[in-house]
Design an enzyme around this catalytic site. Structure first.
Site, PDB file in Angstrom:
ATOM      1  N   MET A  34       0.620 -12.223  11.467  1.00 42.33           N
ATOM      2  CA  MET A  34       0.876 -10.876  10.939  1.00 42.33           C
ATOM      3  C   MET A  34      -0.392 -10.260  10.318  1.00 42.33           C
ATOM      4  O   MET A  34      -1.223 -10.967   9.771  1.00 42.33           O
ATOM      5  CB  MET A  34       2.007 -10.901   9.913  1.00 42.33           C
ATOM      6  CG  MET A  34       3.381 -10.793  10.560  1.00 42.33           C
ATOM      7  SD  MET A  34       4.688 -10.654   9.328  1.00 42.33           S
ATOM      8  CE  MET A  34       6.050 -10.162  10.371  1.00 42.33           C
ATOM      9  N   GLY A  35      -0.452  -8.962  10.359  1.00 41.66           N
ATOM     10  CA  GLY A  35      -1.604  -8.231   9.833  1.00 41.66           C
ATOM     11  C   GLY A  35      -2.041  -7.181  10.834  1.00 41.66           C
ATOM     12  O   GLY A  35      -2.804  -7.479  11.756  1.00 41.66           O
TER      13      GLY A  35
ATOM     14  N   ARG B  57      -3.318 -27.539  26.565  1.00 42.99           N
ATOM     15  CA  ARG B  57      -3.022 -26.103  26.764  1.00 42.99           C
ATOM     16  C   ARG B  57      -3.822 -25.222  25.797  1.00 42.99           C
ATOM     17  O   ARG B  57      -4.273 -25.680  24.760  1.00 42.99           O
ATOM     18  CB  ARG B  57      -1.535 -25.848  26.493  1.00 42.99           C
ATOM     19  CG  ARG B  57      -0.655 -26.275  27.636  1.00 42.99           C
ATOM     20  CD  ARG B  57       0.802 -26.138  27.282  1.00 42.99           C
ATOM     21  NE  ARG B  57       1.621 -26.401  28.450  1.00 42.99           N
ATOM     22  CZ  ARG B  57       2.861 -26.851  28.407  1.00 42.99           C
ATOM     23  NH1 ARG B  57       3.446 -27.088  27.256  1.00 42.99           N
ATOM     24  NH2 ARG B  57       3.542 -27.063  29.522  1.00 42.99           N
TER      25      ARG B  57
ATOM     26  N   GLN C 128       6.734 -16.135   8.674  1.00 43.96           N
ATOM     27  CA  GLN C 128       5.616 -16.142   7.720  1.00 43.96           C
ATOM     28  C   GLN C 128       5.995 -15.548   6.365  1.00 43.96           C
ATOM     29  O   GLN C 128       5.392 -15.866   5.346  1.00 43.96           O
ATOM     30  CB  GLN C 128       4.425 -15.352   8.299  1.00 43.96           C
ATOM     31  CG  GLN C 128       3.827 -15.999   9.520  1.00 43.96           C
ATOM     32  CD  GLN C 128       2.972 -15.052  10.348  1.00 43.96           C
ATOM     33  OE1 GLN C 128       1.764 -15.036  10.218  1.00 43.96           O
ATOM     34  NE2 GLN C 128       3.586 -14.243  11.197  1.00 43.96           N
ATOM     35  N   ARG C 129       6.974 -14.648   6.366  1.00 38.93           N
ATOM     36  CA  ARG C 129       7.367 -13.975   5.107  1.00 38.93           C
ATOM     37  C   ARG C 129       8.568 -14.622   4.451  1.00 38.93           C
ATOM     38  O   ARG C 129       9.009 -14.175   3.383  1.00 38.93           O
ATOM     39  CB  ARG C 129       7.709 -12.511   5.405  1.00 38.93           C
ATOM     40  CG  ARG C 129       6.506 -11.643   5.369  1.00 38.93           C
ATOM     41  CD  ARG C 129       6.706 -10.208   5.733  1.00 38.93           C
ATOM     42  NE  ARG C 129       7.998  -9.615   5.657  1.00 38.93           N
ATOM     43  CZ  ARG C 129       8.308  -8.470   6.270  1.00 38.93           C
ATOM     44  NH1 ARG C 129       7.407  -7.856   7.000  1.00 38.93           N
ATOM     45  NH2 ARG C 129       9.492  -7.943   6.151  1.00 38.93           N
TER      46      ARG C 129
ATOM     47  N   ASN D 268       0.788  -1.240   0.000  1.00 38.22           N
ATOM     48  CA  ASN D 268       0.000   0.000   0.000  1.00 38.22           C
ATOM     49  C   ASN D 268       0.815   1.284   0.000  1.00 38.22           C
ATOM     50  O   ASN D 268       0.557   2.188  -0.795  1.00 38.22           O
ATOM     51  CB  ASN D 268      -0.949  -0.006   1.197  1.00 38.22           C
ATOM     52  CG  ASN D 268      -2.182  -0.822   0.888  1.00 38.22           C
ATOM     53  OD1 ASN D 268      -2.721  -0.709  -0.213  1.00 38.22           O
ATOM     54  ND2 ASN D 268      -2.603  -1.649   1.804  1.00 38.22           N
ATOM     55  N   GLY D 269       1.816   1.366   0.890  1.00 36.53           N
ATOM     56  CA  GLY D 269       2.645   2.574   0.950  1.00 36.53           C
ATOM     57  C   GLY D 269       3.377   2.771  -0.366  1.00 36.53           C
ATOM     58  O   GLY D 269       3.436   3.889  -0.921  1.00 36.53           O
TER      59      GLY D 269
ATOM     60  N   ILE E  30       2.097  -9.965   2.009  1.00 35.97           N
ATOM     61  CA  ILE E  30       1.471 -11.117   2.666  1.00 35.97           C
ATOM     62  C   ILE E  30       0.116 -10.712   3.240  1.00 35.97           C
ATOM     63  O   ILE E  30      -0.717 -11.560   3.504  1.00 35.97           O
ATOM     64  CB  ILE E  30       2.365 -11.706   3.772  1.00 35.97           C
ATOM     65  CG1 ILE E  30       2.551 -10.726   4.931  1.00 35.97           C
ATOM     66  CG2 ILE E  30       3.711 -12.138   3.216  1.00 35.97           C
ATOM     67  CD1 ILE E  30       3.116 -11.374   6.188  1.00 35.97           C
ATOM     68  N   ASP E  31      -0.092  -9.398   3.451  1.00 36.74           N
ATOM     69  CA  ASP E  31      -1.317  -8.937   4.120  1.00 36.74           C
ATOM     70  C   ASP E  31      -2.564  -9.020   3.231  1.00 36.74           C
ATOM     71  O   ASP E  31      -3.685  -8.964   3.725  1.00 36.74           O
ATOM     72  CB  ASP E  31      -1.164  -7.482   4.586  1.00 36.74           C
ATOM     73  CG  ASP E  31      -0.117  -7.330   5.670  1.00 36.74           C
ATOM     74  OD1 ASP E  31       0.254  -8.346   6.292  1.00 36.74           O
ATOM     75  OD2 ASP E  31       0.350  -6.188   5.891  1.00 36.74           O
TER      76      ASP E  31
END
Ligand code: F6P
Length: 352
Positions: A177-178, A170, A278-279, A111-112, A134-135
């Site tokens: 992420m996000g 447990r 994750q990336r 986006n940026g 990834i978002d």
């Protein structure tokens, strides 16, 4: 013809596959095309750091994670700040582009990056962009590249957590992420079998999360997995204006939830975060195909001199959309999204 390539913002899987798609298509169509790799995103364009690349440099990188060009974050809001030489970054980039006689720039980013690409385009730079992150929050495309690969990583993480959670009975709170949107948490949560998925788009109630855990305990399921997006907020947090929110230092969405759950539960509640795992690593085959298709389309736009556009996925087709329609917008999960309804239908709690 002289084309510059740059990768900007946080990295993700598939950047190299996309660069390869662009470059191979250009070299095949125009064998004497000159392709330049701009170093570390907009930083290289601002500072004039690039090098001519040979066709062979784009071979063998289809599966390679990261970016062969390097990347950096250059905030859009600082593009017009005047430096000690009385010049702003935008002007430096436009001047460098013109002085090098580039015919076009291919910009891979989120986006940026798209806001800055749009600004460059409005200032006479021939720009074609690819939606990377990834978002999955770039507006104007059904999906961004990197998303599928990162979801696979996050789901793999949740799979591993499952076995140990079940053995010990447990509760695991796994932060995905996000910050602004929850696409990653939603898809990884469904794909990784989470019992509760908490998203920035839907403020949650701790009591609702506790109810899920209690219900599962009664059913003899002594463990629960909660996938929480980095930007998820409880209802009370969300109702407090952003500037007035006072979170404990160093806390995250996940650690705050663990603290709240622990107040009410006898069970062990643990926090985990796959973070940049994750990336990292290779893109999935689906992303490799997607990146290749986006890269081919971007090269075709350059060959047709159709600039100021982002290549995008619409349904099953690769299309292009004007940057005017993309820049400055965010693609959050719509509340009427079918996937949300399907998650609920399955019995997954969204904490609301
Ligand atoms: O935009 C991609 C992303 O991975 C987000 O999900 C995350 O919030 C952010 O980047 C992390 O940024 P950095 O790598 O700069 O810490």
């Amino acid at each position: 013809m002289k084309v510059g390539l740059l990768t900007s913002g946080g990295d993700c899987q598939g950047l190299n596959a996309s660069l390869r798609g662009v470059a191979k298509t250009l070299f095949n169509a125009v064998p004497d095309v000159e392709v330049y790799g701009i170093q570390d995103g907009y930083h290289g364009l601002i500072s004039g750091i690039w090098r001519k690349m040979e066709p062979g440099e784009f071979s063998g990188i289809l599966r390679e994670g990261g970016t062969i060009l390097g990347t950096s974050r250059q905030p859009f809001k600082k593009m017009r700040d005047i430096n000690e030489n009385n010049i702003d970054k935008l002007t430096m980039m436009v001047n460098n582009y013109k002085n090098e006689n580039f015919d076009a720039l291919v910009i891979l980013g989120g986006n940026g990056t798209h806001k800055t690409a749009h600004l460059l385009s409005q200032n006479g730079v021939n720009v074609v962009t690819l939606p990377k992150t990834i978002d999955n929050d770039v507006y104007g495309t059904d999906c961004t590249f990197g998303f599928d690969s990162a979801v696979a990583k996050a789901a793999e993480f949740l799979d591993a957590v499952h076995t140990t959670a079940a053995s010990h009975g447990r509760i695991f709170v796994v932060e995905i992420m996000g910050h602004k949107v929850g696409w990653m948490a939603l898809y990884a949560g469904i794909g990784g079998g989470a019992d509760v998925i908490l998203l920035p788009e839907i403020p949650y109630e701790t009591q609702k999360v506790l109810k899920v855990i209690e219900k599962r305990n009664k059913q003899g399921k002594k463990f629960s997995i909660i996938a929480i997006a980095e930007g998820a907020l409880s209802k009370s947090e969300a109702s407090t204006p952003k500037k007035e929110r006072k979170f404990p230092a160093g806390s995250t969405a996940g650690t705050r939830l663990v603290a709240k759950l622990s107040e009410h539960l006898e069970q062990d509640v643990r926090f985990l975060m796959p973070g940049h795992f994750q990336r990292g690593g290779e893109p999935t085959p689906t992303d490799r195909v997607f990146c290749t298709r986006l890269g081919v389309k971007a090269a075709e736009l350059i060959l047709k001199k159709k600039f100021g556009r982002m290549v995008a996925l619409k349904g099953t087709s690769i299309v292009s959309v004007p940057l005017d329609d993309v820049a400055g917008k965010l693609k959050a999960i719509p509340l009427d999204c079918e996937v949300l309804a399907q998650a609920r239908a399955l019995g997954i709690s969204l904490g609301d």
